[in-house]
Motif scaffolding. Structure first.
Motif, PDB file in Angstrom:
ATOM      1  N   PRO A 143       0.841  -1.200   0.000  1.00 23.53           N
ATOM      2  CA  PRO A 143       0.000   0.000   0.000  1.00 23.53           C
ATOM      3  C   PRO A 143       0.878   1.254   0.000  1.00 23.53           C
ATOM      4  O   PRO A 143       2.009   1.252   0.496  1.00 23.53           O
ATOM      5  CB  PRO A 143      -0.798  -0.117   1.304  1.00 23.53           C
ATOM      6  CG  PRO A 143      -0.730  -1.568   1.666  1.00 23.53           C
ATOM      7  CD  PRO A 143       0.597  -2.048   1.184  1.00 23.53           C
ATOM      8  N   ALA A 144       0.333   2.336  -0.547  1.00 22.22           N
ATOM      9  CA  ALA A 144       1.040   3.615  -0.575  1.00 22.22           C
ATOM     10  C   ALA A 144       0.246   4.649   0.231  1.00 22.22           C
ATOM     11  O   ALA A 144      -0.961   4.495   0.428  1.00 22.22           O
ATOM     12  CB  ALA A 144       1.212   4.094  -2.016  1.00 22.22           C
ATOM     13  N   PRO A 145       0.911   5.701   0.711  1.00 21.68           N
ATOM     14  CA  PRO A 145       0.206   6.691   1.530  1.00 21.68           C
ATOM     15  C   PRO A 145      -0.993   7.341   0.840  1.00 21.68           C
ATOM     16  O   PRO A 145      -1.923   7.790   1.511  1.00 21.68           O
ATOM     17  CB  PRO A 145       1.299   7.736   1.827  1.00 21.68           C
ATOM     18  CG  PRO A 145       2.578   6.978   1.751  1.00 21.68           C
ATOM     19  CD  PRO A 145       2.362   5.973   0.652  1.00 21.68           C
ATOM     20  N   ASN A 146      -0.977   7.387  -0.501  1.00 24.78           N
ATOM     21  CA  ASN A 146      -2.084   8.020  -1.220  1.00 24.78           C
ATOM     22  C   ASN A 146      -3.278   7.093  -1.431  1.00 24.78           C
ATOM     23  O   ASN A 146      -4.246   7.466  -2.098  1.00 24.78           O
ATOM     24  CB  ASN A 146      -1.593   8.542  -2.580  1.00 24.78           C
ATOM     25  CG  ASN A 146      -1.236   7.432  -3.552  1.00 24.78           C
ATOM     26  OD1 ASN A 146      -1.052   6.275  -3.148  1.00 24.78           O
ATOM     27  ND2 ASN A 146      -1.125   7.753  -4.827  1.00 24.78           N
ATOM     28  N   GLY A 147      -3.234   5.872  -0.915  1.00 23.45           N
ATOM     29  CA  GLY A 147      -4.303   4.910  -1.117  1.00 23.45           C
ATOM     30  C   GLY A 147      -4.121   4.034  -2.333  1.00 23.45           C
ATOM     31  O   GLY A 147      -4.946   3.163  -2.610  1.00 23.45           O
ATOM     32  N   GLY A 148      -3.034   4.244  -3.048  1.00 25.38           N
ATOM     33  CA  GLY A 148      -2.714   3.404  -4.200  1.00 25.38           C
ATOM     34  C   GLY A 148      -1.748   2.299  -3.830  1.00 25.38           C
ATOM     35  O   GLY A 148      -1.657   1.881  -2.665  1.00 25.38           O
ATOM     36  N   LEU A 149      -1.000   1.831  -4.825  1.00 21.70           N
ATOM     37  CA  LEU A 149      -0.023   0.771  -4.631  1.00 21.70           C
ATOM     38  C   LEU A 149       1.344   1.255  -5.084  1.00 21.70           C
ATOM     39  O   LEU A 149       1.472   1.942  -6.100  1.00 21.70           O
ATOM     40  CB  LEU A 149      -0.410  -0.475  -5.433  1.00 21.70           C
ATOM     41  CG  LEU A 149      -1.760  -1.118  -5.116  1.00 21.70           C
ATOM     42  CD1 LEU A 149      -2.015  -2.270  -6.080  1.00 21.70           C
ATOM     43  CD2 LEU A 149      -1.809  -1.598  -3.675  1.00 21.70           C
ATOM     44  N   ARG A 150       2.386   0.875  -4.327  1.00 22.65           N
ATOM     45  CA  ARG A 150       3.766   1.111  -4.761  1.00 22.65           C
ATOM     46  C   ARG A 150       4.354  -0.222  -5.165  1.00 22.65           C
ATOM     47  O   ARG A 150       4.152  -1.232  -4.481  1.00 22.65           O
ATOM     48  CB  ARG A 150       4.588   1.751  -3.652  1.00 22.65           C
ATOM     49  CG  ARG A 150       6.062   1.973  -4.043  1.00 22.65           C
ATOM     50  CD  ARG A 150       6.748   2.963  -3.130  1.00 22.65           C
ATOM     51  NE  ARG A 150       6.231   4.312  -3.348  1.00 22.65           N
ATOM     52  CZ  ARG A 150       6.759   5.404  -2.793  1.00 22.65           C
ATOM     53  NH1 ARG A 150       7.808   5.309  -1.989  1.00 22.65           N
ATOM     54  NH2 ARG A 150       6.240   6.582  -3.031  1.00 22.65           N
TER      55      ARG A 150
END
Length: 393
Positions: free
Chosen positions: A270-277
């Motif tokens: 998970p990424a802080p923006n709600g997406g995926l890294r």
């Protein structure tokens, strides 16, 4: 120009996660500290990292494994003390999925689990049904095994570095941003006395260089010995990272997850923006060989395709133009392990240069602070001296 105090106990050159953490632990030991960063705190490699806190991938050598385990433990302690949200600390755990039939990968994964369990690092292996329950959006097939590493976490690393810089200021030390260190000040008998910066001179008996992938060039500039740029035993290794836009309202992934599925290996979190890294060793190699914009975009599209194969609900390459694409430059010492400790032949000069800086920053920061404050190199730090490399005895 510098206003206010110019005399300190220690100066840390480099405001990434390693430098900020070293400065923080020095201040906790009661030292007056100046942190000098030529750009902004938390930029550079700190802002372009997969940011996986772990000892799970470090099983080849006992001393390095113990150091990484210390790093994961210190992250947990800092999060409990200073707050998970403020530090950007996410104790998600890690899953590594290996499908049945890939015997070499399964054997390596089981060996890793045994090594970690022998050192009381909390891991377990589970089957497909448990993996599917842990990651319900993932496509894993009906047969295979997963390694579960419960102590692993991921980090919003720039947030972590900025918060520790704030803690440093609150303890009365100073943070100088957009302030380049130009040269070391040295007495006639070769003892370090401070640093000359573009904003003025700072005095201190100890200088810690924590400049990440720029370490060779920074050492060359500070010491006037330009050959460090080619002689220092460290490689600059690029890593491609793609961060997707938010997948809301769906939450497609809960853990740091390594997939070994067609069309190829990929690691996601998970990424802080709600997406995926996401990233992968293969696409890292592509951009290392050819960093052109066209090749970087091609590699990013490949990562998005692999992410969709692992997570069918993910849009894949359709979101390429909304993604953040970054190449982080990782500082990797020649033997793959950390360099940390006093700089040979330069009294008062200290160095931290390491890959896995996200995991290791609290461990190396605390050990370096202890070495400087107590005047004795801690046992855990001794295997990582620069003296192990030819030409630095």
């Amino acid at each position: 120009m510098i206003t206010g105090p110019s005399r300190f106990d220690a100066i840390v050159v480099g405001g990434g996660i390693v430098g900020c953490t070293a400065a923080y632990y020095l201040a906790r030991r009661g030292l007056a500290v100046a942190l000098v960063e030529r750009h902004r705190v938390g930029g550079g490699t700190t802002s372009a990292s997969f940011a996986w806190i772990n000892a799970t991938a470090k099983v080849a050598e006992d001393a390095y494994l113990r150091l990484n385990a210390m790093g994961t433990a210190r992250h947990r302690e800092l999060a409990a003390e200073l707050g998970e949200e403020d530090l950007g600390y996410h104790p998600a755990g890690m899953l590594q999925w290996v499908p049945a039939g890939n015997e070499s990968r399964l054997k390596a994964m089981r060996h890793r689990a045994e090594r970690l369990q022998a050192l009381d690092y909390p891991v377990a292996t589970v089957g497909a049904r448990v993996f599917a329950a842990l990651e319900p959006h993932a496509r894993c097939g009906d047969d295979g095994e997963a390694l579960v590493a419960m102590a692993d976490a991921w980090l919003d690393a720039p947030r972590f570095a900025r918060h520790l810089a704030g803690e440093l200021r609150a303890m009365g030390s100073l943070v100088f941003e957009q302030c380049e260190a130009k040269e070391l000040s040295v007495s006639d008998d070769g003892v370090v006395t401070g640093v000359v910066t573009e904003k003025g001179r700072l005095e201190a008996a100890h200088v810690v260089v924590a400049a990440g992938p720029d370490t060779p060039e920074v050492l060359g500039k500070l010491t006037g010995f330009e050959a460090f740029a080619t002689r220092f035993p460290m490689n600059r290794v690029p890593g491609l990272l793609v961060t997707s836009p938010s997948t809301a309202p769906a939450r497609l992934l809960r853990h740091i997850t390594y997939f070994d599925v067609e069309p190829g290996e990929i690691h996601l979190r998970p990424a802080p923006n709600g997406g995926l890294r996401m990233g992968a060793p293969e696409t890292d190699g592509w951009v290392a060989e050819d960093p052109s914009p066209e090749q970087v975009r091609r590699a990013a599209i490949e990562l998005l395709r692999r992410a969709k194969a692992a997570l069918p609900g993910f849009p894949g390459e359709d979101c390429i133009d909304a993604c953040d694409i970054a190449i982080g430059i990782r500082p990797v010492p020649h033997d793959g392990k950390s360099i940390a400790g006093p700089f040979p032949g330069a009294e008062g000069l200290h160095l931290i240069a390491t890959h896995s800086g996200i995991t290791l920053a609290p461990a190396l920061g605390e050990l370096m602070a202890d070495a400087i404050a107590d005047g004795v190199t801690p046992e855990l730090l001794r295997p990582f001296s620069l003296k192990r490399f030819p030409g630095f005895v």
